[in-house]
Design a protein around this motif. Structure first.
Motif, PDB file in Angstrom:
ATOM      1  N   ASP A  75      -7.321  16.886  -3.190  1.00 24.29           N
ATOM      2  CA  ASP A  75      -7.190  15.439  -3.386  1.00 24.29           C
ATOM      3  C   ASP A  75      -5.737  14.992  -3.221  1.00 24.29           C
ATOM      4  N   THR A  76      -4.809  15.813  -3.700  1.00 27.29           N
ATOM      5  CA  THR A  76      -3.390  15.496  -3.531  1.00 27.29           C
ATOM      6  C   THR A  76      -3.019  15.504  -2.059  1.00 27.29           C
ATOM      7  N   LEU A  77      -3.484  16.505  -1.346  1.00 28.38           N
ATOM      8  CA  LEU A  77      -3.176  16.591   0.085  1.00 28.38           C
ATOM      9  C   LEU A  77      -3.784  15.428   0.854  1.00 28.38           C
ATOM     10  N   ASN A  78      -4.954  14.961   0.426  1.00 33.40           N
ATOM     11  CA  ASN A  78      -5.565  13.806   1.078  1.00 33.40           C
ATOM     12  C   ASN A  78      -4.747  12.536   0.865  1.00 33.40           C
ATOM     13  N   VAL A  79      -4.057  12.447  -0.269  1.00 31.53           N
ATOM     14  CA  VAL A  79      -3.207  11.281  -0.518  1.00 31.53           C
ATOM     15  C   VAL A  79      -2.013  11.282   0.440  1.00 31.53           C
ATOM     16  N   TRP A  80      -1.537  12.476   0.807  1.00 28.96           N
ATOM     17  CA  TRP A  80      -0.492  12.535   1.835  1.00 28.96           C
ATOM     18  C   TRP A  80      -0.974  11.859   3.117  1.00 28.96           C
ATOM     19  N   TRP A  81      -2.254  12.060   3.457  1.00 27.00           N
ATOM     20  CA  TRP A  81      -2.804  11.394   4.647  1.00 27.00           C
ATOM     21  C   TRP A  81      -2.761   9.882   4.478  1.00 27.00           C
TER      22      TRP A  81
ATOM     23  N   ALA B 200       0.830  -1.202   0.000  1.00 29.42           N
ATOM     24  CA  ALA B 200       0.000   0.000   0.000  1.00 29.42           C
ATOM     25  C   ALA B 200       0.861   1.247   0.000  1.00 29.42           C
ATOM     26  N   VAL B 201       1.950   1.243   0.772  1.00 28.70           N
ATOM     27  CA  VAL B 201       2.857   2.396   0.791  1.00 28.70           C
ATOM     28  C   VAL B 201       3.435   2.646  -0.595  1.00 28.70           C
ATOM     29  N   ALA B 202       3.889   1.578  -1.261  1.00 25.92           N
ATOM     30  CA  ALA B 202       4.472   1.732  -2.594  1.00 25.92           C
ATOM     31  C   ALA B 202       3.451   2.270  -3.584  1.00 25.92           C
ATOM     32  N   ALA B 203       2.224   1.732  -3.534  1.00 23.23           N
ATOM     33  CA  ALA B 203       1.187   2.165  -4.470  1.00 23.23           C
ATOM     34  C   ALA B 203       0.781   3.612  -4.221  1.00 23.23           C
ATOM     35  N   VAL B 204       0.641   3.990  -2.956  1.00 26.53           N
ATOM     36  CA  VAL B 204       0.238   5.356  -2.642  1.00 26.53           C
ATOM     37  C   VAL B 204       1.350   6.339  -2.984  1.00 26.53           C
ATOM     38  N   SER B 205       2.599   5.942  -2.810  1.00 31.46           N
ATOM     39  CA  SER B 205       3.723   6.820  -3.166  1.00 31.46           C
ATOM     40  C   SER B 205       3.710   7.140  -4.656  1.00 31.46           C
TER      41      SER B 205
END
Length: 224
Positions: free
Chosen positions: A80-86, A59-64
């Motif tokens: 939406d980009t900032l939410n992906v940081w979460w 999940a970390v790799a995919a979200v990165s």
């Protein structure tokens, strides 16, 4: 397909949900293009299901990777980009990378402050998440300082009896105990219990939990 994935998730089948959404993602990429908002959102959900299925590192790799694409397509300060940081912070924490999680939450908070302002509800929640994560990373003093500042701002904005104020006080009291100030934790939880009984009643589940937590720290104080 999207509904099927959601139903499988609700039934506890995170792996099956991830497979269903992966098929949907392929259809989105083919018909809408890989940079369409729906395609990006589907990728985020696939990453989430991977983590819920036990593959936090995946999940970390995919979200990165997804974060890079969100920033390229929508811009680094898009919500939406900032939410992906979460999401990145969440899964880094689940993968055992508490320091990396703190770094991700710092990025999200900085973006919210730029875009939404310091007093927006999302900014306050981001501050809470960052303070909590600092505590999990072992920086108890930093977490206490952050929660203390957040408590003052939430009291200023919402008043002393707001649920978010009580929630912040609970976390601050817990960290005091974890940081070695058991007497301070007992005092803080005693005050919080009195306020929750006054506002919520003696049988509310938040009141009951506070009473249970107070008993724990009273036992800790008695054992020293």
């Amino acid at each position: 397909m999207d509904n099927l994935a959601r139903w499988r998730e609700e039934a506890g089948g995170a792996i099956g949900a991830a497979i269903d959404l992966s098929e949907l993602l392929a259809d989105y990429a083919r018909t809408l293009g890989p940079d369409h908002p729906d395609s990006l959102a589907a990728r985020r959900r696939v990453a989430c299901f991977r983590g819920e299925a036990g593959d936090a590192a995946g999940a970390v790799a995919a979200v990165s990777e997804l974060l890079t694409d969100y920033a390229r397509v929508l811009g680094p300060d898009h919500l939406d980009t900032l939410n992906v940081w979460w999401s990145l912070g969440c899964w880094r924490g689940e993968a055992g990378d508490a320091v990396g999680a703190v770094a991700a939450y710092i990025e999200q908070l900085a973006g919210y402050r730029r875009v939404l302002g310091p007093d927006h509800s999302r900014t306050l929640v981001a501050r809470h998440n960052l303070a909590y994560c600092r505590g999990r990373a072992g920086d108890v003093a930093g977490a206490i300082a952050a929660f203390t500042e957040l408590l003052a701002d939430r009291e200023r904005m919402f008043g002393p009896d707001h649920p978010d104020v009580f929630f912040t006080r609970h976390n601050l009291a817990r960290l005091r105990g974890q940081g070695g100030d058991v007497v301070g934790a007992v005092a803080a939880f005693s005050e919080l219990l009195a306020d929750r009984e006054r506002v919520l009643g003696s049988n509310h589940h938040h009141t009951l939990y506070t009473r249970h937590t107070l008993t724990h720290w009273q036992k800790e104080a008695g054992a020293r």
